[in-house]
Motif scaffolding. Structure first.
Motif, PDB file in Angstrom:
ATOM      1  N   SER A 101       2.587   1.120   1.686  1.00 48.40           N
ATOM      2  CA  SER A 101       1.575   0.297   2.484  1.00 48.40           C
ATOM      3  C   SER A 101       0.210   0.389   1.911  1.00 48.40           C
ATOM      4  O   SER A 101       0.098   1.333   0.709  1.00 48.40           O
ATOM      5  N   GLY A 102      -0.544  -0.537   2.168  1.00 51.00           N
ATOM      6  CA  GLY A 102      -1.943  -0.455   1.551  1.00 51.00           C
ATOM      7  C   GLY A 102      -2.566   0.774   1.796  1.00 51.00           C
ATOM      8  O   GLY A 102      -3.276   1.183   0.722  1.00 51.00           O
ATOM      9  N   TRP A 103      -2.487   1.394   2.819  1.00 54.76           N
ATOM     10  CA  TRP A 103      -3.174   2.621   2.991  1.00 54.76           C
ATOM     11  C   TRP A 103      -2.498   3.735   2.255  1.00 54.76           C
ATOM     12  O   TRP A 103      -3.096   4.626   1.621  1.00 54.76           O
ATOM     13  N   ALA A 104      -1.157   3.890   2.440  1.00 61.28           N
ATOM     14  CA  ALA A 104      -0.705   4.899   1.559  1.00 61.28           C
ATOM     15  C   ALA A 104      -1.056   4.790   0.186  1.00 61.28           C
ATOM     16  O   ALA A 104      -1.079   5.924  -0.677  1.00 61.28           O
ATOM     17  N   TYR A 105      -0.876   3.698  -0.378  1.00 60.91           N
ATOM     18  CA  TYR A 105      -1.287   3.426  -1.777  1.00 60.91           C
ATOM     19  C   TYR A 105      -2.621   3.889  -2.068  1.00 60.91           C
ATOM     20  O   TYR A 105      -3.065   4.714  -3.112  1.00 60.91           O
ATOM     21  N   ARG A 111       4.933  -3.518  -4.744  1.00 60.24           N
ATOM     22  CA  ARG A 111       6.161  -3.416  -5.619  1.00 60.24           C
ATOM     23  C   ARG A 111       6.565  -1.985  -5.754  1.00 60.24           C
ATOM     24  O   ARG A 111       7.722  -1.700  -5.899  1.00 60.24           O
ATOM     25  N   LEU A 112       5.797  -1.032  -5.566  1.00 62.89           N
ATOM     26  CA  LEU A 112       5.935   0.187  -5.377  1.00 62.89           C
ATOM     27  C   LEU A 112       6.572   0.782  -4.027  1.00 62.89           C
ATOM     28  O   LEU A 112       7.081   1.748  -3.935  1.00 62.89           O
ATOM     29  N   GLY A 113       6.515   0.001  -2.955  1.00 58.79           N
ATOM     30  CA  GLY A 113       7.022  -0.110  -1.761  1.00 58.79           C
ATOM     31  C   GLY A 113       5.914   0.616  -0.947  1.00 58.79           C
ATOM     32  O   GLY A 113       6.550   1.405   0.064  1.00 58.79           O
ATOM     33  N   VAL A 134       8.009   8.249  -1.161  1.00 57.67           N
ATOM     34  CA  VAL A 134       8.443   7.125  -2.153  1.00 57.67           C
ATOM     35  C   VAL A 134       8.200   7.516  -3.558  1.00 57.67           C
ATOM     36  O   VAL A 134       9.344   7.014  -4.434  1.00 57.67           O
ATOM     37  N   LEU A 135       7.102   7.854  -4.001  1.00 58.25           N
ATOM     38  CA  LEU A 135       6.689   8.305  -5.318  1.00 58.25           C
ATOM     39  C   LEU A 135       6.095   9.803  -5.443  1.00 58.25           C
ATOM     40  O   LEU A 135       5.307  10.144  -4.589  1.00 58.25           O
ATOM     41  N   PRO A 136       5.956  10.338  -6.390  1.00 57.35           N
ATOM     42  CA  PRO A 136       5.032  11.517  -6.679  1.00 57.35           C
ATOM     43  C   PRO A 136       3.711  10.954  -6.680  1.00 57.35           C
ATOM     44  O   PRO A 136       3.577   9.970  -7.411  1.00 57.35           O
ATOM     45  N   PRO A 137       2.660  11.470  -5.897  1.00 56.06           N
ATOM     46  CA  PRO A 137       1.371  10.838  -6.120  1.00 56.06           C
ATOM     47  C   PRO A 137       0.814  10.579  -7.512  1.00 56.06           C
ATOM     48  O   PRO A 137      -0.048   9.849  -7.794  1.00 56.06           O
ATOM     49  N   SER A 138       1.288  11.710  -8.193  1.00 59.49           N
ATOM     50  CA  SER A 138       0.588  11.694  -9.745  1.00 59.49           C
ATOM     51  C   SER A 138       1.077  10.404 -10.394  1.00 59.49           C
ATOM     52  O   SER A 138       0.317   9.777 -11.278  1.00 59.49           O
ATOM     53  N   LYS A 139       2.235  10.029 -10.156  1.00 57.59           N
ATOM     54  CA  LYS A 139       2.818   8.646 -10.782  1.00 57.59           C
ATOM     55  C   LYS A 139       1.914   7.480  -9.916  1.00 57.59           C
ATOM     56  O   LYS A 139       1.776   6.693 -10.962  1.00 57.59           O
TER      57      LYS A 139
END
Length: 247
Positions: free
Chosen positions: A37-41, A33-35, A80-85
């Motif tokens: 990949s599994g690895w990036a997440y 949902r955050l857009g 895509v998003l700040p890592p802290s988020k």
């Protein structure tokens, strides 16, 4: 039961309970949902507690993951998003999993009490990921969510302690992974490329590193009495039985 023995005995339950939420299908759906990949997440969710820092800083804190693999995941997530988020989203998933899977545990309040005492007693020196996660706001005050977050913190505490112990023992991060229970499969999963070192020459250092990990992690268990350490181990065993009743 000494503090070192308590840390050693709790190891399997802490690692499994503290990491189960990350493998939950609903957590993986959150990544999609955050857009991401599994690895990036995965990389941004674990490392994002450090804030929006450089990839090499994250690689140093994660330790056991190949630096190039960390950079790939971190940089992709940051577009895509700040890592802290992302880390905050991940902690919310941890709490959600705890509410769903641990709320029926009859001695949940006592599990929370003992785990919290160990977490608060833990010295964060040399453990940046643990310190960063411990400082994050708790997104859900319900008991199940609190328990899951404390178990996650204990897992990060032990993982950070193991990174220190592995380096002190003379093991490189790759050698520590290869000589561990997952072997080459773990090396592949963490982005390390072959050729891989031979395992037999590493066994003695690995055993020493495991003992040092118990010593470092065990320092936090000194806050509990001998009886309370045994009680905590029983609670962890019972919680695991509720989460995985078929084991």
């Amino acid at each position: 039961m000494t503090p070192d023995q308590a840390a050693a005995a709790a190891k399997a339950h802490i690692l499994r309970l503290g990491g189960a939420f990350a493998e939950d299908p609903l957590t993986l759906q959150r990544a999609r949902r955050l857009g991401l990949s599994g690895w990036a997440y995965y990389v941004a969710a674990r490392g994002g507690a450090l804030g929006d820092v450089r990839a090499d800083t994250v690689a140093a804190a994660l330790g056991f993951i190949a630096p190039d693999a960390v950079s790939d995941g971190w940089d992709a997530a940051a577009t895509v998003l700040p890592p802290s988020k992302i880390a905050a989203e991940h902690l919310a998933e941890c709490a959600r999993w705890g509410v769903e899977r641990l709320s029926t545990f009859p001695r949940l309040a006592r599990l929370i009490e003992l785990c919290r005492r160990v977490v608060l007693a833990a010295d964060p020196a040399g453990l940046p990921l643990f310190a960063a996660w411990r400082a994050m706001p708790v997104p859900d005050q319900r008991a199940g969510g609190q328990a899951a977050i404390l178990l996650h913190l204990l897992r990060e505490h032990r993982t950070g302690a193991h990174l220190i112990a592995a380096r002190v023992s003379g093991l490189s991060p790759l050698e520590a992974v290869i000589s561990g229970p997952e072997g080459e499969a773990g090396a592949v999963a963490y982005g390390w490329q072959p050729p891989y070192p031979k395992v037999p020459p590493l066994i003695r250092r690995r055993l020493w590193a495991d003992a040092v990990t118990d010593r470092i992690a065990g320092q936090a268990y000194e806050v509990l009495s001998l009886t309370e350490r045994a009680e905590l181990l029983g609670l962890l065993e019972s919680a695991s039985a509720i989460v995985w009743p078929d084991d």
